[in-house]
Design an enzyme around this catalytic site. Structure first.
Site, mmCIF file in Angstrom:
data_model
loop_
_atom_site.group_PDB
_atom_site.id
_atom_site.type_symbol
_atom_site.label_atom_id
_atom_site.label_comp_id
_atom_site.label_asym_id
_atom_site.label_seq_id
_atom_site.Cartn_x
_atom_site.Cartn_y
_atom_site.Cartn_z
ATOM 1 N N LYS A 107 -10.294 0.033 -15.207
ATOM 2 C CA LYS A 107 -11.044 -1.176 -14.801
ATOM 3 C C LYS A 107 -11.438 -2.001 -16.031
ATOM 4 O O LYS A 107 -11.426 -3.232 -15.986
ATOM 5 C CB LYS A 107 -12.292 -0.793 -13.987
ATOM 6 C CG LYS A 107 -11.970 -0.216 -12.611
ATOM 7 C CD LYS A 107 -11.394 -1.261 -11.653
ATOM 8 C CE LYS A 107 -11.184 -0.710 -10.251
ATOM 9 N NZ LYS A 107 -10.525 -1.632 -9.336
ATOM 10 N N ASP B 57 0.853 -1.191 0.000
ATOM 11 C CA ASP B 57 0.000 0.000 0.000
ATOM 12 C C ASP B 57 0.887 1.239 0.000
ATOM 13 O O ASP B 57 2.016 1.213 0.495
ATOM 14 C CB ASP B 57 -0.925 0.038 1.231
ATOM 15 C CG ASP B 57 -2.201 0.842 0.974
ATOM 16 O OD1 ASP B 57 -3.280 0.229 0.845
ATOM 17 O OD2 ASP B 57 -2.115 2.084 0.866
ATOM 18 N N TYR C 199 -10.390 6.027 -14.230
ATOM 19 C CA TYR C 199 -10.767 4.819 -13.452
ATOM 20 C C TYR C 199 -11.472 3.800 -14.345
ATOM 21 O O TYR C 199 -11.158 2.608 -14.321
ATOM 22 C CB TYR C 199 -11.676 5.273 -12.312
ATOM 23 C CG TYR C 199 -12.136 4.215 -11.338
ATOM 24 C CD1 TYR C 199 -11.327 3.793 -10.289
ATOM 25 C CD2 TYR C 199 -13.422 3.668 -11.439
ATOM 26 C CE1 TYR C 199 -11.777 2.847 -9.366
ATOM 27 C CE2 TYR C 199 -13.879 2.730 -10.519
ATOM 28 C CZ TYR C 199 -13.052 2.326 -9.485
ATOM 29 O OH TYR C 199 -13.502 1.400 -8.578
ATOM 30 N N ASN D 186 -6.094 -5.325 -5.381
ATOM 31 C CA ASN D 186 -7.270 -4.619 -4.878
ATOM 32 C C ASN D 186 -7.068 -3.099 -4.870
ATOM 33 O O ASN D 186 -8.038 -2.346 -4.896
ATOM 34 C CB ASN D 186 -7.560 -5.152 -3.463
ATOM 35 C CG ASN D 186 -8.392 -4.214 -2.634
ATOM 36 O OD1 ASN D 186 -9.601 -4.177 -2.749
ATOM 37 N ND2 ASN D 186 -7.729 -3.416 -1.785
ATOM 38 N N ASP E 112 4.298 2.809 -3.941
ATOM 39 C CA ASP E 112 3.385 3.534 -4.808
ATOM 40 C C ASP E 112 3.197 2.715 -6.084
ATOM 41 O O ASP E 112 4.087 2.659 -6.939
ATOM 42 C CB ASP E 112 3.950 4.924 -5.132
ATOM 43 C CG ASP E 112 3.024 5.719 -6.041
ATOM 44 O OD1 ASP E 112 2.011 5.155 -6.526
ATOM 45 O OD2 ASP E 112 3.318 6.906 -6.283
HETATM 46 N N1 LIG Z 1 -15.916 1.131 -2.649
HETATM 47 C C1 LIG Z 1 -16.705 0.697 -3.609
HETATM 48 O O1 LIG Z 1 -17.916 0.913 -3.601
HETATM 49 C C2 LIG Z 1 -16.151 -0.070 -4.762
HETATM 50 C C3 LIG Z 1 -17.008 -0.396 -5.823
HETATM 51 C C4 LIG Z 1 -16.496 -1.132 -6.889
HETATM 52 C C5 LIG Z 1 -15.171 -1.517 -6.875
HETATM 53 N N2 LIG Z 1 -14.363 -1.173 -5.846
HETATM 54 C C6 LIG Z 1 -12.962 -1.585 -5.896
HETATM 55 O O2 LIG Z 1 -12.629 -2.274 -4.702
HETATM 56 C C7 LIG Z 1 -11.243 -2.032 -4.397
HETATM 57 C C8 LIG Z 1 -11.110 -1.558 -2.964
HETATM 58 O O3 LIG Z 1 -11.871 -0.371 -2.828
HETATM 59 P P1 LIG Z 1 -12.028 0.404 -1.450
HETATM 60 O O4 LIG Z 1 -13.393 0.974 -1.469
HETATM 61 O O5 LIG Z 1 -11.565 -0.431 -0.322
HETATM 62 O O6 LIG Z 1 -10.997 1.605 -1.717
HETATM 63 P P2 LIG Z 1 -10.130 2.488 -0.684
HETATM 64 O O7 LIG Z 1 -9.789 3.746 -1.417
HETATM 65 O O8 LIG Z 1 -10.840 2.620 0.590
HETATM 66 O O9 LIG Z 1 -8.822 1.595 -0.512
HETATM 67 C C9 LIG Z 1 -7.908 1.457 -1.603
HETATM 68 C C10 LIG Z 1 -6.531 1.177 -1.075
HETATM 69 O O10 LIG Z 1 -5.619 1.275 -2.197
HETATM 70 C C11 LIG Z 1 -4.501 2.024 -1.762
HETATM 71 N N3 LIG Z 1 -3.853 2.738 -2.867
HETATM 72 C C12 LIG Z 1 -4.346 3.807 -3.541
HETATM 73 N N4 LIG Z 1 -3.412 4.277 -4.369
HETATM 74 C C13 LIG Z 1 -2.324 3.494 -4.236
HETATM 75 C C14 LIG Z 1 -1.028 3.494 -4.810
HETATM 76 N N5 LIG Z 1 -0.641 4.449 -5.667
HETATM 77 N N6 LIG Z 1 -0.158 2.533 -4.450
HETATM 78 C C15 LIG Z 1 -0.512 1.598 -3.523
HETATM 79 N N7 LIG Z 1 -1.699 1.569 -2.913
HETATM 80 C C16 LIG Z 1 -2.599 2.511 -3.270
HETATM 81 C C17 LIG Z 1 -5.057 3.029 -0.764
HETATM 82 O O11 LIG Z 1 -4.055 3.591 0.079
HETATM 83 C C18 LIG Z 1 -6.070 2.192 -0.016
HETATM 84 O O12 LIG Z 1 -5.500 1.534 1.093
HETATM 85 C C19 LIG Z 1 -10.751 -1.039 -5.444
HETATM 86 O O13 LIG Z 1 -10.113 -1.738 -6.498
HETATM 87 C C20 LIG Z 1 -12.014 -0.408 -5.958
HETATM 88 O O14 LIG Z 1 -11.858 0.080 -7.270
HETATM 89 C C21 LIG Z 1 -14.817 -0.458 -4.776
#
Ligand SMILES: NC(=O)c1ccc[n+]([C@@H]2O[C@H](COP(=O)([O-])OP(=O)(O)OC[C@H]3O[C@@H](n4cnc5c(N)ncnc54)[C@H](O)[C@@H]3O)[C@@H](O)[C@H]2O)c1
Length: 247
Positions: free
Chosen positions: A161, A39, A157, A92, A65
């Site tokens: 995806k 992360d 985004y 993820n 990153d």
């Molecule tokens: N939240 C939703 O409703 C939803 C819906 C559809 C899909 N998703 C997908 O589910 C997954 C998790 O989503 P979430 O809601 O937990 O998101 P979140 O933003 O709460 O968590 C994402 C994590 O990715 C990390 N991250 C971001 N940029 C980064 C980078 N440059 N390098 C390393 N780590 C990085 C962040 O620090 C964070 O810990 C994602 O792939 C998201 O696209 C989420």
């Protein structure tokens, strides 16, 4: 949750510092897996590592990153050096910053695409040789409605995806002769995460669920091979219910 005993098996999970990724690593730790967690939020990741170690888990936090190709490559090499080839790779991590075509520039566009799609390629490529040699493994990409449909202000985004879905389909075909499962999975229900907090409307926030409710799906996918399921776009909520839910 999984037909396979996951104790002592290795998982690589990105975006583990919060949200759904945190729920996944916690479930994997409780199942006795060894976990390399990546992360960009180094301090939060350290806190997660401390918490899981206190539960007796064997985890390796790797601050990285994932928009940076060289750093991503170095991170996954470090994970492989430490634990060997993983049983499951869960990509993820993602970044969603809502911006229209008028508002976004190339560098911001690249950043989101690289975290989602470039990192999916680099991480998968790094584990591919080991998984195909072992004829055993599972790769999982976090998808979204944005993986199959367009949404206003998701200029980066959404194509990220969509691209991940395409990569999943190709790797599922190439991985099948080696019994490697490659699937994407969408939450399938509104989830209470920091990403959702900044993007959901009030109606969605009223019915969002704890992402821990989705972990049975990820426990299941940690144990599958191509013979079980591959090339699919799965629904984590539905699959978790099928697995009996989160007790
Ligand atoms: N939240 C939703 O409703 C939803 C819906 C559809 C899909 N998703 C997908 O589910 C997954 C998790 O989503 P979430 O809601 O937990 O998101 P979140 O933003 O709460 O968590 C994402 C994590 O990715 C990390 N991250 C971001 N940029 C980064 C980078 N440059 N390098 C390393 N780590 C990085 C962040 O620090 C964070 O810990 C994602 O792939 C998201 O696209 C989420």
């Amino acid at each position: 949750m999984s037909a396979v005993d996951l104790r002592g098996k290795v998982a690589f999970v990105t975006g583990a510092a919060q949200g759904l990724g945190y729920a996944i690593v916690r479930a994997y730790a409780q199942a006795g897996m060894h976990i390399a967690m990546m992360d960009v939020r180094a301090e939060a990741l350290t806190r997660v590592a401390d918490e899981l170690r206190a539960l007796g888990a064997d985890v390796l936090p790797i601050p990285v990153d994932l928009s940076d190709a060289a750093a991503t490559q170095a991170a996954v090499e470090r994970a492989i050096e430490f634990y060997g080839t993983p049983r499951v790779l869960v990509h993820n991590a993602a970044l969603l910053v809502e911006r229209s075509m008028f508002e976004i520039d190339l560098s911001a566009w690249r950043k989101e695409i690289n975290i989602i799609l470039q990192a999916a390629f680099i991480l998968s490529k790094a584990v591919w040789q080991g998984m195909t040699d072992a004829r055993d493994g599972s790769i999982v990409y976090l998808s979204s409605g944005s993986g199959i449909k367009g949404f206003v202000k998701e200029v980066a985004y959404c194509p990220g995806k969509h691209g991940q879905e395409g990569l999943m389909k190709v790797l599922a075909m190439e991985g099948a002769p080696y019994n490697i499962a490659v699937n994407s999975i969408t939450p399938g229900a509104p989830i209470n995460t920091p990403m959702s907090a900044s993007n959901y409307n009030d109606e969605l926030k009223q019915r969002w669920i704890d992402p821990a409710e989705l972990t049975p799906a990820f426990l299941h996918l940690a144990g599958v091979t191509a013979q079980d399921v591959t090339g699919e776009r799965l629904d984590a909520w539905a699959l978790s219910q099928q697995m009996g839910g989160n007790p």
